[in-house]
Motif scaffolding. Sequence first.
Motif, PDB file in Angstrom:
ATOM      1  N   SER A 207      39.070 112.870  -0.519  1.00 16.58           N
ATOM      2  CA  SER A 207      37.708 112.349  -0.472  1.00 16.58           C
ATOM      3  C   SER A 207      37.514 111.429   0.733  1.00 16.58           C
ATOM      4  N   THR A 208      36.306 111.442   1.270  1.00 15.20           N
ATOM      5  CA  THR A 208      35.969 110.545   2.385  1.00 15.20           C
ATOM      6  C   THR A 208      34.786 109.632   2.074  1.00 15.20           C
ATOM      7  N   PHE A 209      34.097 109.854   0.938  1.00 15.04           N
ATOM      8  CA  PHE A 209      32.982 109.017   0.533  1.00 15.04           C
ATOM      9  C   PHE A 209      31.962 108.895   1.670  1.00 15.04           C
ATOM     10  N   GLU A 210      31.568 107.679   2.096  1.00 20.10           N
ATOM     11  CA  GLU A 210      30.491 107.552   3.082  1.00 20.10           C
ATOM     12  C   GLU A 210      30.955 107.717   4.522  1.00 20.10           C
ATOM     13  N   TRP A 211      32.240 107.956   4.736  1.00 27.42           N
ATOM     14  CA  TRP A 211      32.757 108.081   6.103  1.00 27.42           C
ATOM     15  C   TRP A 211      32.557 109.505   6.632  1.00 27.42           C
ATOM     16  N   TYR A 212      32.167 109.585   7.895  1.00 27.40           N
ATOM     17  CA  TYR A 212      31.809 110.854   8.542  1.00 27.40           C
ATOM     18  C   TYR A 212      32.832 111.177   9.634  1.00 27.40           C
ATOM     19  N   PRO A 213      33.166 112.463   9.850  1.00 25.07           N
ATOM     20  CA  PRO A 213      32.802 113.663   9.113  1.00 25.07           C
ATOM     21  C   PRO A 213      33.432 113.691   7.711  1.00 25.07           C
ATOM     22  N   GLY A 214      32.931 114.577   6.869  1.00 28.83           N
ATOM     23  CA  GLY A 214      33.330 114.591   5.475  1.00 28.83           C
ATOM     24  C   GLY A 214      34.568 115.415   5.196  1.00 28.83           C
ATOM     25  N   VAL A 215      35.402 114.922   4.298  1.00 25.86           N
ATOM     26  CA  VAL A 215      36.651 115.513   3.799  1.00 25.86           C
ATOM     27  C   VAL A 215      37.732 115.484   4.879  1.00 25.86           C
ATOM     28  N   GLN A 216      38.881 114.969   4.506  1.00 23.91           N
ATOM     29  CA  GLN A 216      40.065 115.047   5.374  1.00 23.91           C
ATOM     30  C   GLN A 216      40.981 116.145   4.851  1.00 23.91           C
ATOM     31  N   ILE A 217      41.439 117.026   5.745  1.00 22.93           N
ATOM     32  CA  ILE A 217      42.414 118.057   5.369  1.00 22.93           C
ATOM     33  C   ILE A 217      43.667 117.867   6.219  1.00 22.93           C
ATOM     34  N   HIS A 218      44.780 117.649   5.542  1.00 24.56           N
ATOM     35  CA  HIS A 218      46.087 117.502   6.186  1.00 24.56           C
ATOM     36  C   HIS A 218      46.935 118.747   5.929  1.00 24.56           C
ATOM     37  N   HIS A 219      47.859 118.998   6.852  1.00 22.15           N
ATOM     38  CA  HIS A 219      48.711 120.191   6.798  1.00 22.15           C
ATOM     39  C   HIS A 219      50.179 119.796   6.806  1.00 22.15           C
ATOM     40  N   SER A 220      50.996 120.586   6.103  1.00 24.74           N
ATOM     41  CA  SER A 220      52.442 120.389   6.103  1.00 24.74           C
ATOM     42  C   SER A 220      53.130 121.723   5.850  1.00 24.74           C
ATOM     43  N   THR A 221      54.356 121.831   6.316  1.00 24.59           N
ATOM     44  CA  THR A 221      55.191 122.985   5.976  1.00 24.59           C
ATOM     45  C   THR A 221      56.364 122.593   5.084  1.00 24.59           C
ATOM     46  N   ASP A 222      56.535 121.272   4.847  1.00 19.82           N
ATOM     47  CA  ASP A 222      57.700 120.831   4.073  1.00 19.82           C
ATOM     48  C   ASP A 222      57.368 119.836   2.966  1.00 19.82           C
TER      49      ASP A 222
END
Length: 536
Positions: free
Chosen positions: A28-43
């Motif tokens: 969640s990002t609530f009022e912070w823009y841009p919306g939604v953080q997506i992180h990536h991992s392989t491990d």
Amino acid sequence: MIINPVLPGFNPDPSICRAGPDYYIATSTFEWYPGVQIHHSTDLVNWSLVCRPLGRASQLDMRGNPDSCGIWAPCLSYADGLFWLVYTDVKRLDGNFKDAHNYLVTAPAITGPWSDPVYVNSSGFDPSLFHDEDGRKWFLNMVWNHRTDSVGGSPKHPAFAGILAQEYDAAAGKLIGEAVNIFAGSDHGLVEGAHLFRRNGWYYITVAEGGTGYGHAVTMARSRDLTGPYQLHPDTFLMTSKDAPDAVLQRAGHGQMVETPEGEIYHTHLCSRPLPGMRRSPLGRETAIQKCVWGEDGWLRLAQGGLVPDVKVPAPDPLSRKAPDKATHRDFTGVTLPEEFQWLRTPQPERIFSLTGTALRLHARESIGSWFEQALVARRQEHLSFRAETSVHFAPRSYQQAAGLVHYYNRNKFHYLAVTWHEGQGRVLTILSCPGDWPDGRLQFPLEQPVALPEVGAVELAMGVNGANLQFLYRLTGDDWQAIGPVLDASVISDEGGRGEHASFTGAFVGMAAFDTSGSAIEADFDRFAYIPQDG
């Protein structure tokens, strides 16, 4: 080992999915823009930010959204060659109503392009999308009952009226059939954040319960039929820290399970690390991961036993090692904003900042704490102790103009070291502080007198935060750093500061801000920013 939290700082409500060998977590990002953080991992050990998918006006406009509204509890999934993201845009926090609108976007790759949103419903928040084995898709969300005395900051169980499920027709882009209330939760109450998982003919549902404070928990149940009835886990909870006040990871709840290619199960959850000796969490709700195992009775449990989440968790690959934290130094010579920074609410960032090639230029707009258009660019606080530095070129002509360095949570909780103008002294440094004054947001001015500055030239600003203490510093070119003002209470820049538990849902940010309440949109240039972790 997985060292928790894997996503430090404000990263709540983690939804995890796997696409081949790649894992992704949406928060969640609530009022912070841009919306939604997506992180990536392989491990599952090392994570990197790969995108914030809601980044244009056709997808998201949060101008006017109150503090701690905006994007709640996204759910990320992968099916049919697409990434699917559902989320809520909440337009009201206090009072009996929530005005929570749920949407869906898709993309062929995690980095996009992400579609314009499809509206789904507004019956409650915390949506998820379940792709069943028969190809049907089901949309879940909690249902909000406004006919109670449940108001912001004091949630009551009756407002959380259960988990709705309704079939979603992807081709038509709409819900079909009737919505069914499939799960009312346990006696712990406040049921939300539902996710489904299918295994051996069972539908397993995990939900968040107990509110997102110190009574938070992940509750589990199962059914042979997606629409229920659901039988509670023999232990009720899959994990919780509610009865472990000395645990490092508090407020454990709200997450989702994922299966590795080898069949191992891990479960994300939000958590917080309150300051020692007090129930205040400046870092907000962070993301952690726990290893789980299936018991002979067909129920999932923490691999380490018990209900309390661990800081150190075995990773799928025992050779995986967490990369050490490093200081971040930015000089703003690029053409895009460095990835760790965000701003508030507006889909028109060009009105509040630009990159000149040598500096980050803030176009001062409304007052600090505005719900509409304020020039504030900041990054998450990720450590209980840190130092931040910046350098600003700013020539105010009025006391209505200010620019500087800010420790910010929301309009009721911030400390702001700012260059401004004084009728008798000309250009000066001052401190504007709002230490949790809700609902009025009245300012305090910790300096007895502003500090006079030369009429022109850069001013370097810094803050040192050590747990609950914040000390501002400044220097002019060629001078040594010197403290300015008293030690301030950094603990109030936290989830629990001000109104207290259950009332604020983001986390502390540190960054650069400028306002011009005269309406002249004066400019302030920041030519560097440093964030230096100092935790042991």
